[in-house]
Write an enzyme that holds these catalytic residues in place. Structure first.
Site, PDB file in Angstrom:
ATOM      1  N   GLY A  78       0.911  -1.330  -0.057  1.00 57.05           N
ATOM      2  CA  GLY A  78       0.177   0.089  -0.082  1.00 57.05           C
ATOM      3  C   GLY A  78       0.825   1.274  -0.101  1.00 57.05           C
TER       4      GLY A  78
ATOM      5  N   THR B  31       2.857   4.107  -2.734  1.00 56.20           N
ATOM      6  CA  THR B  31       2.289   4.984  -3.795  1.00 56.20           C
ATOM      7  C   THR B  31       2.190   4.061  -5.074  1.00 56.20           C
ATOM      8  OG1 THR B  31       3.688   6.629  -2.981  1.00 56.20           O
ATOM      9  CG2 THR B  31       2.662   6.855  -5.114  1.00 56.20           C
ATOM     10  N   ALA B  32       2.658   2.947  -5.230  1.00 55.03           N
ATOM     11  CA  ALA B  32       2.725   1.873  -6.228  1.00 55.03           C
ATOM     12  C   ALA B  32       1.562   1.313  -6.168  1.00 55.03           C
ATOM     13  CB  ALA B  32       4.034   1.178  -6.436  1.00 55.03           C
TER      14      ALA B  32
ATOM     15  N   GLU C 138       8.768  12.285  -4.002  1.00 54.46           N
ATOM     16  CA  GLU C 138       7.971  13.351  -3.840  1.00 54.46           C
ATOM     17  C   GLU C 138       7.785  14.327  -4.944  1.00 54.46           C
ATOM     18  OE1 GLU C 138       8.576  14.929   0.231  1.00 54.46           O
ATOM     19  OE2 GLU C 138       6.840  13.527   0.742  1.00 54.46           O
TER      20      GLU C 138
ATOM     21  N   LYS D  78       5.462  21.745 -10.622  1.00 53.40           N
ATOM     22  CA  LYS D  78       6.798  21.557 -11.214  1.00 53.40           C
ATOM     23  C   LYS D  78       7.123  21.744 -12.594  1.00 53.40           C
ATOM     24  CE  LYS D  78      10.332  17.875 -11.217  1.00 53.40           C
ATOM     25  NZ  LYS D  78      10.807  16.216 -10.916  1.00 53.40           N
TER      26      LYS D  78
ATOM     27  N   VAL E  40       1.655 -10.299   4.918  1.00 49.54           N
ATOM     28  CA  VAL E  40       1.697 -11.617   4.152  1.00 49.54           C
ATOM     29  C   VAL E  40       2.721 -12.238   4.523  1.00 49.54           C
ATOM     30  CG1 VAL E  40       2.088 -12.460   1.933  1.00 49.54           C
ATOM     31  CG2 VAL E  40       0.524 -10.839   2.104  1.00 49.54           C
TER      32      VAL E  40
ATOM     33  N   THR F 203      11.697   9.591 -12.102  1.00 47.74           N
ATOM     34  CA  THR F 203      10.849   8.994 -13.003  1.00 47.74           C
ATOM     35  C   THR F 203      10.247   7.771 -12.365  1.00 47.74           C
ATOM     36  OG1 THR F 203      13.121   7.720 -13.531  1.00 47.74           O
ATOM     37  CG2 THR F 203      12.441   9.539 -15.266  1.00 47.74           C
TER      38      THR F 203
HETATM   39  C1  FAD Z   1      15.776   8.309  -2.060  1.00 52.46           C
HETATM   40  C2  FAD Z   1      14.425   8.184  -2.923  1.00 52.46           C
HETATM   41  C3  FAD Z   1      14.081   9.109  -3.561  1.00 52.46           C
HETATM   42  C4  FAD Z   1      12.865   9.001  -4.298  1.00 52.46           C
HETATM   43  N1  FAD Z   1      12.582   9.990  -5.227  1.00 52.46           N
HETATM   44  C5  FAD Z   1      11.556   9.845  -6.020  1.00 52.46           C
HETATM   45  C6  FAD Z   1      11.023  10.822  -6.855  1.00 52.46           C
HETATM   46  O1  FAD Z   1      11.262  12.011  -6.678  1.00 52.46           O
HETATM   47  N2  FAD Z   1       9.897  10.833  -7.893  1.00 52.46           N
HETATM   48  C7  FAD Z   1       9.757   9.306  -8.077  1.00 52.46           C
HETATM   49  O2  FAD Z   1       8.738   9.032  -8.702  1.00 52.46           O
HETATM   50  N3  FAD Z   1       9.990   8.272  -7.076  1.00 52.46           N
HETATM   51  C8  FAD Z   1      11.130   8.644  -6.364  1.00 52.46           C
HETATM   52  N4  FAD Z   1      11.369   7.399  -5.417  1.00 52.46           N
HETATM   53  C9  FAD Z   1      10.975   6.354  -5.594  1.00 52.46           C
HETATM   54  C10 FAD Z   1       9.369   6.067  -4.913  1.00 52.46           C
HETATM   55  O3  FAD Z   1       9.701   6.621  -3.607  1.00 52.46           O
HETATM   56  C11 FAD Z   1       8.761   4.914  -5.414  1.00 52.46           C
HETATM   57  O4  FAD Z   1       8.887   4.473  -6.470  1.00 52.46           O
HETATM   58  C12 FAD Z   1       7.439   4.917  -4.570  1.00 52.46           C
HETATM   59  O5  FAD Z   1       7.262   5.528  -3.270  1.00 52.46           O
HETATM   60  C13 FAD Z   1       6.608   3.642  -4.604  1.00 52.46           C
HETATM   61  O6  FAD Z   1       7.110   2.900  -3.688  1.00 52.46           O
HETATM   62  P1  FAD Z   1       6.427   1.504  -3.558  1.00 52.46           P
HETATM   63  O7  FAD Z   1       5.052   1.586  -3.438  1.00 52.46           O
HETATM   64  O8  FAD Z   1       6.778   0.505  -4.546  1.00 52.46           O
HETATM   65  O9  FAD Z   1       7.103   0.687  -2.191  1.00 52.46           O
HETATM   66  P2  FAD Z   1       6.856   1.295  -0.703  1.00 52.46           P
HETATM   67  O10 FAD Z   1       6.728   2.557  -0.195  1.00 52.46           O
HETATM   68  O11 FAD Z   1       8.076   0.596   0.189  1.00 52.46           O
HETATM   69  O12 FAD Z   1       5.557   0.423  -0.137  1.00 52.46           O
HETATM   70  C14 FAD Z   1       5.772  -1.015   0.103  1.00 52.46           C
HETATM   71  C15 FAD Z   1       4.405  -1.481   0.694  1.00 52.46           C
HETATM   72  O13 FAD Z   1       4.591  -2.945   0.881  1.00 52.46           O
HETATM   73  C16 FAD Z   1       4.063  -3.471   2.027  1.00 52.46           C
HETATM   74  N5  FAD Z   1       4.708  -4.555   2.432  1.00 52.46           N
HETATM   75  C17 FAD Z   1       5.835  -5.275   2.343  1.00 52.46           C
HETATM   76  N6  FAD Z   1       6.002  -6.329   2.654  1.00 52.46           N
HETATM   77  C18 FAD Z   1       4.721  -6.915   3.063  1.00 52.46           C
HETATM   78  C19 FAD Z   1       4.190  -7.775   3.546  1.00 52.46           C
HETATM   79  N7  FAD Z   1       5.165  -9.060   3.592  1.00 52.46           N
HETATM   80  N8  FAD Z   1       2.793  -8.014   3.557  1.00 52.46           N
HETATM   81  C20 FAD Z   1       2.332  -7.112   3.611  1.00 52.46           C
HETATM   82  N9  FAD Z   1       2.510  -5.826   3.187  1.00 52.46           N
HETATM   83  C21 FAD Z   1       3.985  -5.733   2.765  1.00 52.46           C
HETATM   84  C22 FAD Z   1       4.301  -2.317   2.854  1.00 52.46           C
HETATM   85  O14 FAD Z   1       3.525  -2.276   4.080  1.00 52.46           O
HETATM   86  C23 FAD Z   1       3.965  -1.164   2.049  1.00 52.46           C
HETATM   87  O15 FAD Z   1       2.936  -0.733   2.171  1.00 52.46           O
HETATM   88  C24 FAD Z   1      12.427   7.697  -4.635  1.00 52.46           C
HETATM   89  C25 FAD Z   1      12.971   6.476  -3.816  1.00 52.46           C
HETATM   90  C26 FAD Z   1      13.936   6.952  -3.050  1.00 52.46           C
HETATM   91  C27 FAD Z   1      14.421   5.481  -2.324  1.00 52.46           C
END
Ligand code: FAD
Length: 497
Positions: free
Chosen positions: A14, A16-17, A49, A78, A185, A344
């Protein structure tokens, strides 16, 4: 949309992705049973962000107005990214990579002509900032909102609070029937045919589905951990593996309409203005600086006291070899990550989910288009990676080992090598980019800004004097059209009113 039965979908994660995926799939398949399961104990990464202009289309497609989501997420406009301190060439200490607007069609040819003249030895001003609408907006802190009488749209993306966007999209998805489970999970059961059967939750019913979307962040619980999808690391040419994050208060003089990426001793610092605060972080390589020293360097850079909390993150840079494997689609950090220099990641999330929906439907709700889809997504990652590698390879500072090693990166793709050859031998960049079919990742304007912005031109002493012809400068063009763009803070205040 076809009238075939929609797949049942389980989204693990849960962040952003996960919520972007849920919103897009709920829109494409309104009758599908979609479940998002996220752990109450594992947080989201909480950064990310800044966006590209693609996110504007995302909200439009979902029918969400800016005045609704932007104030709720402390969002700002932006218009591009300003790179500061990456070059020590006189006159090139900073440059802007603007999002390209329609109006730039009038000034872009002059920029390419000026850059071509300068790289082939003629003393012509060729700094990109003078040529493009969004660079002008950034310099004047104007919102990229053209008056109705102005016949060109300005391109823009957004800055926003990652946590608030997650909450906003969660509420939107739940409003469209998506089921939200707050559970961890503990296991992923895979059948003999290689397809995921179900997700195991301690003390609860297992979650079965036709399609499993892995949005579990860097853990990549389904794709990499359970299915063993190989990971292609980019560490050979992108060596930043850490970040330290630190907020500071808003700038009392006004809100920038750009992200700033400032070169530091072993990486770079981002500065992202929201309406509530400024988001800052230092992306660095642990081979060149330890986290404590990096945190101290960021504090000094920001003028932040020891009382400001810092958060440290570890980054795994690269991508899975196949984003879609068996009945699992990997999205977001579970799928891959390229350091956020061009912000990106969410763009790739959007492209992946939209591409998957199109591929799944067009093959009659079967994985018939899977290989083609995987090739397209992998190419996108590699195309973006090449542009980011270009930043490091073209840096013009040699004050630390980090920057000296960056300029010497020798693991370059054939595509990037050919672009370097075209620039340095005076060939036409647009033809090279067209021949490689890579403009969909970065267009000639972006490549021109990258090479030209760092001052990658012959030494000024070797340039031949030419008769000066001033043309193509955006400021003169705007003055001639009487263009009027509002002050950024005034535009944000109107949204929130
Ligand atoms: C330093 C940094 C800067 C960034 N800056 C940018 C930017 O400027 N622009 C941009 O587009 N992107 C940026 N990104 C990338 C961006 O942060 C991510 O692509 C975005 O936040 C999506 O993350 P996510 O949802 O894939 O993962 P996460 O936010 O890590 O979410 C993972 C989810 O999985 C769940 N989860 C994991 N394991 C389990 C389990 N076993 N059971 C149940 N739930 C589980 C967690 O609870 C959480 O809800 C940046 C990343 C980093 C590291």
């Amino acid at each position: 949309m076809s009238d075939r039965p929609s797949p049942t979908i389980a989204i693990l994660g849960g962040g952003t992705a996960g919520w972007m995926t849920a919103c897009l799939m709920a829109r494409a398949w309104p009758t599908a049973r979609i479940t998002v399961v996220e752990s109450p104990d594992i947080g989201i990464v909480g950064v990310g962000e800044g966006s590209t202009p693609q996110l504007r289309q995302f909200f439009r497609d979902l029918g969400i107005a800016e005045h609704d989501w932007m104030p709720a997420c402390n969002a700002t406009y932006k218009a591009g990214i300003r790179f500061v301190g990456w070059s020590r060439e006189p006159g090139f200490d900073s440059y802007i990579h603007p999002f390209a607007s329609d109006i730039d069609l009038h000034t872009e040819p002059q920029f390419h002509a000026a850059a071509h003249a300068r790289r082939t030895g003629h003393d012509v001003p060729a700094h990109p900032d003078a040529f493009f609408l969004n660079s002008w907006l950034i310099d004047h802190r104007r919102a990229p909102l053209a008056a109705e009488t102005f016949p060109f749209d300005a391109a823009y993306g957004y800055h926003f609070d990652a946590h608030l966007v997650g909450v906003y999209l969660r509420d939107h998805a739940i409003g469209r029937g998506v089921v939200h489970l707050s559970r961890t999970v503990s296991d992923v059961v895979v059948g003999e045919d290689g397809n995921v059967r179900h997700l195991v939750i301690e003390g609860d019913e297992p979650i079965a589905a036709d399609v499993f979307v892995d949005c579990s962040g860097f853990r990549s619980v389904i794709a990499q951990a359970a299915l063993g999808v190989p990971f292609a690391s980019f560490a050979g040419n992108l060596f930043n593996d850490r970040a330290v994050v630190m907020p500071t208060p808003s700038d009392p003089t006004g809100t920038d309409v750009h992200t700033t990426a400032t070169a530091l001793s072993a990486g770079w610092a981002w500065r992202i203005p929201l309406t509530s605060r400024i988001g800052n972080g230092y992306v660095f390589s642990s081979r060149y600086i330890d986290p404590t020293t990096a945190e101290a360097e960021l504090r000094a850079h920001l003028g932040a006291g020891d009382d400001v909390a810092a958060r440290h993150l570890t980054m795994k840079v690269g991508r899975v070899e196949t984003s879609w494997t068996a009945n699992c689609l990997a999205v977001g950090l579970a799928q891959g990550f390229i350091e956020p220099l061009e912000a990106t990641a969410l763009h790739i999330v959007q492209a992946t989910v939209e591409g998957f929906i199109a591929a799944w439907e067009s093959a009659g709700f079967t994985p018939g288009r899977r290989d083609e889809f995987n090739r397209i997504i992998a190419r996108r990652y590699d195309g973006i990676r090449d542009y980011i590698v270009g930043h490091y390879r073209l840096n013009r500072r040699a004050d630390t080992l980090y920057w000296r090693d960056a300029v010497a990166i020798d693991e370059l793709s054939d595509s990037l090598k050919s672009l370097f050859t075209a620039w340095f031998t005076g060939r036409d960049m647009a033809s090279e980019i067209a021949a490689q079919d890579i403009a969909r990742y970065y267009a000639p304007l972006s490549w021109g800004c990258l090479f030209g912005g760092y001052g990658t031109y012959p030494d000024p002493g070797r340039l031949r004097a030419v008769e000066r012809r001033d043309g193509g400068h955006i400021a003169r063009f705007l003055a001639a059209c009487g263009a009027n763009f509002p002050d950024h803070d005034a535009a944000l205040a109107r949204l929130a009113a």
